[in-house]
Design an enzyme around this catalytic site. Structure first.
Site, short mmCIF file in Angstrom:
data_model
loop_
_atom_site.label_atom_id
_atom_site.label_comp_id
_atom_site.label_asym_id
_atom_site.label_seq_id
_atom_site.Cartn_x
_atom_site.Cartn_y
_atom_site.Cartn_z
N ARG A 78 35.81 16.17 22.40
CA ARG A 78 34.63 16.68 21.68
C ARG A 78 35.04 17.48 20.45
O ARG A 78 34.34 17.49 19.43
CB ARG A 78 33.75 17.53 22.60
CG ARG A 78 34.44 18.75 23.16
CD ARG A 78 33.46 19.66 23.87
NE ARG A 78 34.14 20.66 24.66
CZ ARG A 78 33.65 21.86 24.93
NH1 ARG A 78 32.46 22.20 24.47
NH2 ARG A 78 34.32 22.72 25.67
N GLU A 122 15.42 15.08 24.25
CA GLU A 122 16.36 13.98 24.03
C GLU A 122 15.67 12.68 23.64
O GLU A 122 16.17 11.91 22.82
CB GLU A 122 17.21 13.76 25.28
CG GLU A 122 18.13 14.93 25.64
CD GLU A 122 17.39 16.12 26.25
OE1 GLU A 122 16.23 15.95 26.70
OE2 GLU A 122 17.97 17.22 26.27
N PHE A 133 22.34 13.61 29.74
CA PHE A 133 21.00 13.65 29.13
C PHE A 133 20.82 12.52 28.11
O PHE A 133 19.76 11.92 28.01
CB PHE A 133 20.75 15.00 28.46
CG PHE A 133 21.04 16.18 29.36
CD1 PHE A 133 20.54 16.21 30.67
CD2 PHE A 133 21.81 17.24 28.92
CE1 PHE A 133 20.82 17.28 31.51
CE2 PHE A 133 22.09 18.31 29.76
CZ PHE A 133 21.60 18.34 31.05
N ASP A 135 29.72 23.59 35.89
CA ASP A 135 28.28 23.34 35.81
C ASP A 135 27.77 22.44 36.94
O ASP A 135 26.58 22.42 37.26
CB ASP A 135 27.91 22.71 34.46
CG ASP A 135 27.62 23.78 33.41
OD1 ASP A 135 27.59 24.98 33.78
OD2 ASP A 135 27.42 23.41 32.24
N ARG A 156 34.69 17.29 27.86
CA ARG A 156 34.65 18.72 27.56
C ARG A 156 36.05 19.34 27.55
O ARG A 156 36.34 20.20 26.73
CB ARG A 156 33.80 19.42 28.62
CG ARG A 156 33.89 20.92 28.59
CD ARG A 156 32.99 21.57 29.62
NE ARG A 156 33.09 23.02 29.51
CZ ARG A 156 33.76 23.78 30.38
NH1 ARG A 156 34.36 23.24 31.41
NH2 ARG A 156 33.81 25.08 30.21
#
Ligand SMILES: Cc1ncc(C[n+]2csc(CCOP(=O)(O)OP(=O)(O)O)c2C)c(N)n1
Ligand SMILES: [Mg+2]
Lengths: 281, 343
Positions: B40, B88, B113, B147, B197
């Site tokens: 990323r 989104e 998402f 998460d 990530r």
């Protein structure tokens, strides 16, 4: 824009006549196809006629003309209406209308932009057209073009959450080059909108979302034209024309009938309808 | 939480304990292996470069620009950046509209998402109309970490791969990510790019050139070939090293172009040995393992074993702990291969 008649009266007369032709062609093509969406094509016929034969700047000889106004049929099931105005405008031969929904035809059950010139984007899954229109409106502004974007939504369609996401972003990005039109015919597939899922008060909701709302009778050609003109003058926010319409408008046996959402006329019904519309007059 | 009878998560497959620690293992001696960068972050930089080169590039995000790193572009080119808020579906639609005016939109959010919440918009608007929209999603796979499952996309490749007109790319490292960003900008059509990530070691050679539809074969093994994507490429290279010490010749292919798949290099690998292992930080249903199986079962059937997430959701934890828990380690790949080869 086709040749504009000189006086307003003549213009209105011309558009009314054109709307009648549009209705006749819709009914004919649907009868040949044997399936398709009758009610919602007829209810929006006057508005879309006003757009294609007067208001919008577009060029059938150059469908990709950069400065054209855009029309996005968010309620994609009204494809017969779009195909008819495209054919009458000269995007393709009228004879193609008889191939609606047939194998190998570019006139798919719902509009496909990769198959048919003049269709800006494929639609059919409800609720997506306004976001697309927003993107186009932003892009046009970035390019410094004065082109406008018109997006036609169904009243049942606005039950989709994405419509409200898009309503929010159009106001956020101050898209005053955008005009959404709701074909408020009061019906969806399973019945009256207020019974299926209450959407009222529509005007207040859009106002609260930051839109300039103009409410009209969607079959009154004069009202349609003045609403489109008024929308053009609005600055700093998007406009919504809340057009009160009758589903199946123009053919009494279809008018206000929920059953005629998604079925085509029979040959017998077609003949009755043509008589009523005065085909050949 | 607190549901002690929860049956599916976390999973208890027969994973081996310990082993080389996946993404935290930097002992690997491949080119630039000391250099670790999250894909990323590479995306954020590449987007900035691309934005300087081409002014038709526009970027959209859904309130995650700090995480997806599109914030870099947003800061330098605020007039070409559109934050769509937590919406989104609207983001995908707006990106589509922008592409219809000739812009080159990159739309980013978390993979879960981007592909899940807005799948119908991607199908109906982008793919069916064949629009030039680039979907670059970050936070894919279990290495999202703490998460937990709601944010760990394990199905995104499956969801995107099944769509006609869609290209699916999963870069292995920062260098490849940058190349992918530039390559897809020059390609017309919908593209999905899957990024992560966490930091990953650099594995691709300095002179490597990404090409859509082309895999990269590090080495063709005579005993087994491992076809991997994303972070699993570095882990597969670790496994190959361990296997070499035990006299097993294992090859590794970086199948970053999951769709279109590189048929030629896959066939070569399958013909060179009788065993193919696929390795993905994704469900074994519908992802790379499926793509490879679909192709080879028709063209050159060999035994295929899929290493990946075995039809369960992820859970919270440190990325390296999760990789171990779900068997996405060099040791588990080694064990899988030894079991299959009876060695
Ligand atoms: C996302 C989605 N859900 C369901 C449908 C099926 N569908 C087609 S038309 C329609 C009703 C639409 O009602 P409305 O928007 O009022 O259209 P109109 O009355 O103008 O025909 C539905 C549910 C669809 N096309 N797309
Ligand atoms: Mg309706």
């Amino acid at each position: 824009m086709t040749q504009t008649p000189i006086s307003t009266e003549e213009l209105i007369l011309f558009l009314k006549k054109q709307a009648k032709t549009v209705r006749i062609e819709i009914l004919k093509m649907l009868t040949i196809a044997g399936s398709g969406h009758t009610g919602g094509s007829l209810s929006a016929a006057d508005i879309v006629t006003a757009l294609y034969f007067y208001k919008m700047r577009h060029n059938p000889k150059d469908p990709h003309w950069r400065e054209r106004d855009r029309f996005i049929l968010s309620k994609g099931h009204a494809a017969p209406l779009l195909y008819t105005v495209l054919a009458l405008s000269g995007y393709f031969d009228m004879s193609l209308l008889t191939t609606l929904r047939k194998i190998g035809s570019p006139l798919q059950g719902h509009p496909s932009s990769t198959l048919l010139l003049g269709v800006e984007v494929s639609t059919g899954s409800l609720g997506q057209g306004l976001s697309i229109s927003n993107g186009i409106a932003i892009g046009l502004k970035m390019d410094g073009l004065s082109s406008r974007v018109y997006c036609l939504l169904g009243d049942g369609e606005i039950q989709e959450g994405q419509v409200w996401e898009a309503a929010m972003s159009a106001a956020h990005y101050r898209l005053d080059n955008l005009c959404a039109i709701i074909d408020n015919n009061g019906l969806q597939i399973d019945g009256h909108c207020h019974e299926v899922m209450a959407i009222e008060p529509i005007r207040e909701k859009w106002k609260a979302f930051g839109w300039h709302v103009i409410e009209i009778n969607g079959h009154d050609m004069e009202a349609i034209l003045s609403a489109l003109h008024a929308a053009e003058k609005v600055q700093g926010k998007p406009s919504l024309i809340l057009a009160h319409t009758v589903k199946g408008k123009g053919v009494s046996i279809f008018e206000g009938k929920v059953e005629y959402h998604g079925i085509a006329p029979t040959q017998e019904e077609l003949e009755k309808a043509l008589k009523e519309l005065g085909d050949g007059e | 939480m607190g549901n002690k009878e929860q049956k599916t998560n976390p999973p208890s497959p027969p994973f081996t304990k310990g082993g080389s620690g996946g993404i935290t293992n930097s002992k690997l001696k491949t080119p630039n292996s000391e250099l670790k960068i999250a894909t990323r972050d590479a995306y954020g930089e590449a987007l900035l470069e691309l934005g300087k080169k081409r002014n038709d590039v526009v970027v959209l995000d859904a309130d995650l620009s700090c995480s997806t790193k599109t914030i870099k572009f947003a800061k330098l080119f605020p007039e070409r950046f559109f934050n769509m808020g937590v919406a989104e579906q609207d983001m995908i639609g707006t990106a589509s509209g922008l592409s219809l005016t000739g812009k080159l939109p990159f739309a980013s959010t978390f993979a879960v998402f981007e592909t899940g919440r807005a799948w119908d918009q991607i199908r109906q608007t982008i793919c069916y109309s064949n629009l030039n929209v680039k979907l670059v999603a970050t936070h894919s796979g279990i290495t999202v970490g703490e998460d937990g499952a709601s944010h760990q996309a394990l199905e995104d490749v499956a969801l995107m791969r099944v769509l006609a007109n869609m290209t699916v790319i999963v870069p292995a490292d920062g260098n490849e990510t940058k190349q992918v960003v530039h390559a897809i900008a020059d390609y017309y059509g919908p593209v999905y790019v899957r990024l992560g990530r966490s930091k990953v070691p650099s594995v691709m050679p300095d002179d490597y050139q990404f090409q859509r539809g082309k895999a990269y074969t590090f080495h063709t093994g005579k005993d087994v070939n491992i076809v991997a994507m994303g972070i699993m490429v570095s882990i597969a290279l670790d496994a190959a090293k361990i296997l070499k010490q035990d006299g097993i010749d294992a090859g590794v292919i970086n199948m970053s172009s999951v769709k279109p798949l590189d048929h030629e290099q896959l066939l070569n690998a399958a013909k060179a040995c009788g065993l193919i292992i696929t390795a993905e930080e994704h469900s074994i249903i519908g992802g790379l393992g499926s793509a490879v199986s679909e192709f080879l079962s028709e063209k050159h059937p060999v035994q295929i074993i899929r290493v990946g997430i075995r039809d369960v959701f992820g859970c919270s934890g440190k990325p390296e702990e999760l990789l171990k828990l779900y068997g996405l380690t060099a040791d588990n790949i080694v064990k899988t291969i030894k079991d299959a080869l009876n060695r």
